[in-house]
Design a protein around this motif. Structure first.
Motif, short mmCIF file in Angstrom:
data_model
loop_
_atom_site.label_atom_id
_atom_site.label_comp_id
_atom_site.label_asym_id
_atom_site.label_seq_id
_atom_site.Cartn_x
_atom_site.Cartn_y
_atom_site.Cartn_z
N PHE A 1 -33.82 -13.04 71.84
CA PHE A 1 -34.30 -13.81 73.01
C PHE A 1 -34.54 -15.45 72.51
O PHE A 1 -34.33 -16.20 73.21
CB PHE A 1 -35.66 -13.28 73.32
CG PHE A 1 -35.51 -11.97 73.54
CD1 PHE A 1 -34.85 -11.23 74.59
CD2 PHE A 1 -35.97 -10.79 72.88
CE1 PHE A 1 -34.59 -10.02 74.87
CE2 PHE A 1 -36.17 -9.63 73.09
CZ PHE A 1 -35.26 -9.00 74.07
N GLN B 1 -33.77 -14.49 78.31
CA GLN B 1 -35.07 -13.96 77.79
C GLN B 1 -35.91 -13.54 79.20
O GLN B 1 -36.06 -14.41 80.14
CB GLN B 1 -35.86 -14.96 77.05
CG GLN B 1 -37.00 -14.60 76.46
CD GLN B 1 -37.67 -15.67 75.54
OE1 GLN B 1 -37.57 -16.80 75.96
NE2 GLN B 1 -38.28 -15.17 74.53
N GLY B 2 -36.48 -12.62 79.30
CA GLY B 2 -37.28 -11.86 80.46
C GLY B 2 -38.60 -12.83 80.42
O GLY B 2 -39.65 -12.22 80.17
N ASN C 1 -36.37 -1.63 79.31
CA ASN C 1 -35.55 -2.40 78.71
C ASN C 1 -34.59 -2.18 77.71
O ASN C 1 -35.15 -1.56 76.55
CB ASN C 1 -36.75 -3.54 78.20
CG ASN C 1 -36.10 -5.04 77.87
OD1 ASN C 1 -34.97 -5.29 78.00
ND2 ASN C 1 -37.03 -6.01 77.45
N TYR D 1 -43.45 -2.59 82.26
CA TYR D 1 -43.06 -2.77 83.74
C TYR D 1 -43.52 -1.84 84.60
O TYR D 1 -42.87 -1.28 85.58
CB TYR D 1 -41.44 -2.67 83.51
CG TYR D 1 -40.86 -3.73 82.60
CD1 TYR D 1 -40.83 -5.05 83.02
CD2 TYR D 1 -40.49 -3.46 81.20
CE1 TYR D 1 -40.43 -5.95 82.15
CE2 TYR D 1 -39.99 -4.40 80.51
CZ TYR D 1 -40.06 -5.68 80.80
OH TYR D 1 -39.60 -6.51 79.73
N PHE E 1 -34.65 -6.32 84.75
CA PHE E 1 -33.32 -6.34 84.16
C PHE E 1 -32.02 -5.80 85.05
O PHE E 1 -32.54 -4.57 85.43
CB PHE E 1 -33.08 -6.10 82.77
CG PHE E 1 -34.23 -6.77 82.01
CD1 PHE E 1 -34.25 -8.06 81.75
CD2 PHE E 1 -35.40 -6.22 81.33
CE1 PHE E 1 -35.22 -8.80 81.05
CE2 PHE E 1 -36.20 -6.66 80.80
CZ PHE E 1 -36.24 -8.17 80.77
N ARG F 1 -27.05 -8.03 79.74
CA ARG F 1 -28.30 -7.91 80.34
C ARG F 1 -28.56 -9.26 80.99
O ARG F 1 -28.43 -10.20 80.47
CB ARG F 1 -29.37 -7.59 79.54
CG ARG F 1 -30.67 -7.26 80.27
CD ARG F 1 -31.72 -7.22 79.30
NE ARG F 1 -32.32 -8.62 78.99
CZ ARG F 1 -33.63 -8.79 78.52
NH1 ARG F 1 -34.21 -7.94 77.96
NH2 ARG F 1 -33.82 -9.98 78.21
N1 GLN Z 1 -39.38 -8.96 76.75
C1 GLN Z 1 -38.56 -9.98 76.71
C2 GLN Z 1 -37.09 -9.66 77.11
O1 GLN Z 1 -36.86 -8.49 77.01
C3 GLN Z 1 -38.48 -10.95 75.56
C4 GLN Z 1 -39.85 -11.03 74.77
C5 GLN Z 1 -39.40 -11.86 73.50
O2 GLN Z 1 -38.77 -12.87 73.55
N2 GLN Z 1 -39.61 -11.31 72.55
O3 GLN Z 1 -36.38 -10.51 77.46
#
Ligand code: GLN
Ligand code: PMP
Length: 401
Positions: free
Chosen positions: A29, A46-47, A184, A215, A330, A378
């Protein structure tokens, strides 16, 4: 300065967290967000959302700072937030918790996971069953704890585990079955059969279920079913969540663990030496968030479902094969129709070719299983609608070498 390797460094190396030259390997990420920043590409990697969470929650944090909530919180968390977590679990899922004994506030779900795994496993004979691909911190924490990771594969396109594979992975050596639902990186929501089988196996082999449900409010065709609500599950389940995703406040890092008092105490015993406590003013603010009306939580899910649908349409139009996420931030695509043979290389070239960043699924699997996910990528839907539209157009106009 010459570096003298210490015990910590041998441990980090043993856990595979250091490169051969001794430098730390950034998470995928961090690496992909840096690539997005360096190239100006749209970051669907990155989420994290690109809009702030609810005003009432932001205001509550500002008010907490102004009114002097600026010193250490109690080790378990402020009583009002402990109560708010318990109320939320009761209101949304009918789960009854004693806020003082069965709830613990952590520095995000990440610390909750680390403290939980370090509390429950410690020897190379201990096994932790995970669904692969898995969130990156699972493998790192299991490695740091010295235990063994036992992956159960989730396969394109529905990413539900094979129940026989699951049953054969769980043995009397299994200390923890680590569930992540919604999942995820795949966006899958586990079927009731899968959750039932996890509970059955945990009983049969006397394992603890640890479930990461960050989530929980991003299930598109709800309701979300916490595994702790299944018959016989609560007594051996630690549930982990966080305000990051639900309130679009990933930088606040305020999470929680809930479950039987003795298990929560074990997690607290470790957690207090990892961080002691997290940022005080965020705690009353997250309590405000957890007490928002049901309509707020429903809108979080429906807005993300609409974004995922928009992203899916754009990705399909760009020529990818697209899976159908049932929850989370995602969407996973197969990039093979666009000429990809190696998702990692494809994602590194994507900013230059299309001005978009995604994350290769190979980053979420053990090295020997990378071949099974070689062309999967993803993309995160938790971005503004204009950004998702722009990304779709850019991907549709992608140049081929
Ligand atoms: N949970 C977020 C993702 O999957 C990233 C979190 C992180 O950068 N550690 O994108
Ligand atoms: N678990 C999963 C499955 C995640 O996607 C994330 C990423 N946010 C986390 C845990 C970490 O959550 P937090 O930011 O609250 O530490």
């Amino acid at each position: 300065m010459r570096h003298i390797p210490g015990a910590w460094q041998r441990t980090a190396r043993g856990a595979g967290l250091l490169a051969p030259d001794g430098s730390s390997v950034p998470t995928i990420f961090a690496e992909m967000s840096a690539l997005a920043a360096a190239t100006g590409a749209l970051n669907l990697g990155q989420g994290f959302p690109d809009e702030d969470g609810p005003e009432a929650v932001l205001d509550a944090a500002r008010a907490a700072i102004s009114s002097g909530v600026n010193q250490y919180a109690p080790g378990r968390g402020f009583p009002d937030l402990l109560a708010a977590v318990a109320e939320h679990q009761q209101r949304v899922y009918g789960i009854e918790l004693d806020p003082q004994r069965e709830v613990l506030i952590t520095v995000g779900a990440t610390e909750a996971l680390a403290a939980t795994l370090l509390a429950l496993v410690d020897s190379p004979d201990d096994e932790v069953v995970v669904f692969e691909p898995y969130y990156d911190s699972y493998a790192a924490c299991v490695a740091l704890s010295g235990a063994k990771l036992v992956p159960v594969p989730l396969r394109w396109p529905d990413f539900q585990p094979d129940l026989e594979r699951l049953a054969s992975a769980v043995t009397d050596r299994t200390r923890v079955i680590l569930v992540n639902d919604p999942h995820n990186p795949t966006g899958t929501v586990f079927s009731r059969e899968v959750l039932d089988e996890v509970v059955r196996l945990a009983h049969r082999h006397d394992a603890i279920i640890v479930t990461d449900e960050v989530y929980e409010h991003l299930v598109f065709d709800g309701p979300h079913v916490p595994i702790a609500t299944l018959p016989g599950a609560a007594e051996r389940t630690l549930s982990i969540s966080s305000g990051g995703k639900t309130f679009s406040l990933t930088g606040w890092k305020t999470g929680w663990v809930t479950g039987p008092a003795d298990l929560v105490s074990a997690v607290l015993a470790v957690k207090q030496y990892l961080t002691y406590v997290g940022g005080s003013p965020f705690q009353p603010a997250i309590a405000v968030g957890l007490r928002l009306p049901d309509a707020f939580f429903a809108s979080v899910a429906s807005e993300m479902a609409a974004k995922a649908a928009l992203l899916g349409t754009g990705l399909r139009a760009a020529g990818f094969e697209v899976s159908s996420p049932a929850g989370s931030y995602f969407t996973v695509v197969d990039a093979a129709p666009l000429g990809a043979t190696d998702a990692d290389a494809f994602c590194r070239e994507l900013p230059a070719r299309a001005g978009v960043v995604g994350i290769p699924l190979t980053a979420f699997v053990t090295p020997e299983h990378r071949g099974d996910y070689a062309t999967l990528v993803r993309f995160a839907a938790c971005k503004r609608v204009e950004v998702l539209r722009d990304a779709a157009e850019r991907l549709a106009g992608m140049t081929f070498n």
